[in-house]
Design a protein around this motif. Structure first.
Motif, PDB file in Angstrom:
ATOM      1  N   THR B  61      38.008  -4.475  61.191  1.00  0.00           N
ATOM      2  CA  THR B  61      37.419  -5.798  61.391  1.00  0.00           C
ATOM      3  C   THR B  61      37.795  -6.357  62.758  1.00  0.00           C
ATOM      4  N   ASP B 101      32.382  -8.881  57.213  1.00  0.00           N
ATOM      5  CA  ASP B 101      32.616  -8.388  55.855  1.00  0.00           C
ATOM      6  C   ASP B 101      32.478  -9.519  54.842  1.00  0.00           C
ATOM      7  N   ASP B 177      30.211  -4.801  59.163  1.00  0.00           N
ATOM      8  CA  ASP B 177      31.582  -4.712  58.666  1.00  0.00           C
ATOM      9  C   ASP B 177      31.569  -4.637  57.144  1.00  0.00           C
ATOM     10  N   GLU B 178      31.913  -3.483  56.615  1.00  0.00           N
ATOM     11  CA  GLU B 178      31.968  -3.255  55.169  1.00  0.00           C
ATOM     12  C   GLU B 178      30.728  -3.777  54.448  1.00  0.00           C
TER      13      GLU B 178
END
Ligand SMILES: Nc1ncnc2c1ncn2[C@@H]1O[C@H](COP(=O)(O)OP(=O)(O)O)[C@@H](O)[C@H]1O
Ligand SMILES: [Mg+2]
Lengths: 334, 323
Positions: B61, B101, B177-178
């Protein structure tokens, strides 16, 4: 930026809560104004008219309008900070801020979008008081310049609180903390300035002055030298508002029997502290009073307020710059 | 860069042809005493889908935040499409889309209004904002929900709306992100299709995850991240696990598997009478084993590799790094 303001306003006003608050605000002011009016009418002095003792019938407009503005400022001090004091950290907490910063929006655009949407909301609250002001106008004794200037000052004072709120919500991570901080600033400006001014008088030196008396011998007495200390009271929003509002022109020698104008009362009190010590004595009616009105307090007060707003805006925009190098403790960008 | 202390030998990183889309050199960032990034060097080729794989807290991140121009590094430099995000964040924003995320949405807005707002925030011309919002809602399959408030969307739908938001301005580099965490398999397939589509349009995609198998089906290359450094970039096809590394297979048959496995002399573990876990070096050996079992009249009903290729490679790398 316009789109951001619009969507911000849409969110602010979509809920039912906002309308309820607006209605409550208006009703509260209406009730207070009605109360002030009846009190003002009843409190007029009895004067002898054509040999008979009758109650004077002076216009109650100034009393009503002055009270309305003071009440509005009191309520604004309670409501306005909440419009911005959790804006930025609230968005951070909800995870909507980083994606906004990842766009082409510059920090100053984000700041002003939030600022203006809150200012527009404030404007709606002030707009709701306009019918009440029209009522005051219809009672006579208030001229339109006075109304316009007073509203302008109100808007500026609210803008200062909004900018301060944005600053606290940017620098403090927790919304609860930033809300407390911005109400702390309101407290410091209102009650705080009064308390500090009062305390500062303890340290003020005294001076022996000669008081001129109209009938009878002059006498000397100790008077405090207030000096620069009036500046401590100057940023008080109530002082700024009352002092900046143009005064109703009443010839000096004409006696008035109507109810007092609260704005004029605050204004006289505030300006009195700028008198030199030999003019401070007000104990006896025969004392030769000051001929000239002392200089105004509000320009300095307004300057301090605006400096506060500009400082808050500058620091906030600087803090919103990306990429961020320093983060508040525990703060995550996303 | 490849860590020489890694136990298994990995092929050297591919030499990127032309300019890399993303490049970092010695990137470092600390939060207090935590070194989130610790000399991160990576170079990712343009036009590929790159998986950023590493355990929680390894700095993925943080890396993406620096690439997105939101966080300043303490040391080192990054460049996206030749632009340094630290010095020119807004020029980077023009060409980069970023999806965090965790993100929220303005609950009082509808999906359409939300995308329109970000069209404005990315300074699209006024007359393009509404058409672009409609186009994106169509792309991510949220058309029927265009006028529903965002807070009524499910997690998968919100994720797709967030994806749409990140590509409002048609970026050439996309940082996700994720994006797959917490999605059900179906939503993951939809995400994969969206990512693949971006690749087809020539977009470079960086996609992070700590669940390794989640990315296997959508990425071309894998960059391993561990404790704030990059531990190597590998084309997915060349990952050692899928060809050269030993793997474990789950074996199930109707009837007992023990006698046959015992006779064949391979490494195995009994689970029950009909089940076993077999260790096999290569896929070829696995195929041979099935043939031999069938030749011995074992009625095989299942022979499945345990764990994904990425998982194995990662675990191997992780152990290599720790030893
Ligand atoms: N804003 C922050 N403040 C303090 N520590 C942070 C912050 N952001 C990240 N970290 C720490 O840095 C490390 C890397 O975090 P992160 O980049 O989020 O890893 P990942 O995304 O791979 O899980 C973690 O140990 C995390 O706790
Ligand atoms: Mg992460």
């Amino acid at each position: 930026m316009n789109a951001l303001i619009r969507s911000d306003l849409k969110q602010r006003t979509r809920g039912k809560r906002w309308w309820i608050l607006l209605a409550l605000w208006t009703l509260l002011l209406l009730a207070l104004l009605a109360f002030v009016r009846s009190a003002a009418v009843r409190s007029q002095q009895f004067v002898s008219i054509e040999g008979q003792l009758r109650q004077a019938r002076e216009p109650v407009g100034p009393t009503m309008f002055g009270s309305l503005m003071l009440f509005t400022l009191i309520l604004a001090c309670l409501i306005v900070p909440s419009l911005t004091s959790t804006t930025i950290n609230g968005e951070r907490e909800r995870g909507t801020f980083a994606v906004l910063q990842a766009t082409m929006l510059r920090p100053w655009e984000i700041f002003f979008a939030k600022f203006f949407s809150a200012l527009a909301t404030t404007g709606a609250f002030l707009l709701a008081t306009v019918p009440l002001t029209l009522w005051c106008l219809s009672e006579g004794g208030v001229d339109v310049t006075r109304v316009v200037v007073t509203y302008l000052i109100l808007v500026l004072l609210c803008a200062v609180l909004l900018a301060v709120g944005l600053m606290t919500s940017t620098f403090l991570r927790r919304p609860a903390l930033s809300a407390v901080a911005s109400y702390g600033v309101v407290f410091a400006l209102t009650l705080g300035s009064l308390i500090i001014f009062g305390l500062s008088l303890v340290t003020a030196p005294t001076e022996e002055v000669t008081i001129e008396v109209r009938r009878g011998p002059d006498f000397t007495t100790e008077q405090q030298v207030i000096g620069w200390r009036w500046l401590l009271l100057a940023p008080n929003p109530f002082v700024v508002l009352a002092d900046a509002a143009p005064r109703r022109e009443v010839p000096r020698d004409q006696l008035t029997f109507g109810a007092p104008d609260p704005l004029a009362a605050i204004r006289d009190g505030a300006r009195a502290i700028r008198r030199p010590p030999e003019m401070q004595f007000g104990g006896r009616a025969e004392v030769v009073g000051p001929e000239e009105e002392p200089p105004a307090v509000w320009p300095a007060g307004m300057a301090i307020e605006l400096a506060l707003a500009l400082g808050a805006g500058y620091l906030t925009i600087r803090r919103l710059r990306i990429p961020a190098h320093r983060l508040a403790p525990g703060q995550r960008v996303a | 860069m490849s860590d020489s202390s890694t136990a298994i030998t990995m092929p050297p990183p591919p030499s990127p042809d032309g300019m890399p889309a993303i490049r970092t050199e010695g990137l470092g960032r600390s939060f207090g005493s935590v070194h989130a990034l610790n000399g991160f060097d990576v170079s990712l080729p343009a036009g590929e889908v790159c998986a950023l794989v590493g355990p929680n807290g390894s700095g993925k991140t943080t890396l993406l935040l620096i690439l997105a121009g939101l966080l300043g590094p303490d040391r080192g430099t990054a460049s996206l499409g030749g632009i340094n995000p630290t010095d020119h964040p807004f020029e980077v924003h023009r060409i980069v889309g970023w999806m965090p995320d965790f993100f929220g949405t303005y609950d009082d807005l509808t999906s359409f209004e939300y995308l329109e707002l970000f069209g404005a925030a990315y300074k699209l011309p006024v007359n393009q904002r509404a058409p672009r919002a409609r186009e994106l809602l169509h792309l991510v399959g949220l058309e029927p929900l265009a006028s529903s408030p965002v807070h009524t969307l499910s997690r998968g739908q919100k994720q797709r709306l967030g994806f749409a938001r990140s590509i409002v301005h048609s970026p050439t580099i996309l940082l996700l992100d994720e994006p797959a965490s917490g999605l059900d398999p179906r939503a993951r397939i939809e995400l994969r299709d969206l990512v693949r589509r971006q690749k087809r349009d020539g977009v470079t995609v960086v996609i992070s995850s700590h669940i390794l198998t989640e990315l296997e089906e959508m990425s071309d290359i894998v960059a391993f991240v561990d404790r704030g450094t990059c531990r190597g970039v590998y084309p997915l096809a060349e990952l050692p696990s899928t060809s050269t590394m030993g793997r474990r297979y789950r074996l199930r048959a109707l009837g007992s598997v023990e006698p046959a496995l015992g006779a064949l002399g391979c490494t195995w573990e009994r689970v029950s009478d009909e089940r076993a876990v077999v260790e096999i070096a290569t896929e070829e050996a696995a195929a041979d084993l099935v043939a031999q079992l069938v030749a011995r009249s074992v009625r095989v009903v299942e022979m499945t590799p345990i764990g994904g290729g990425l998982e194995d490679a990662f675990l191997a790398m992780d152990q290599g790094g720790r030893s």
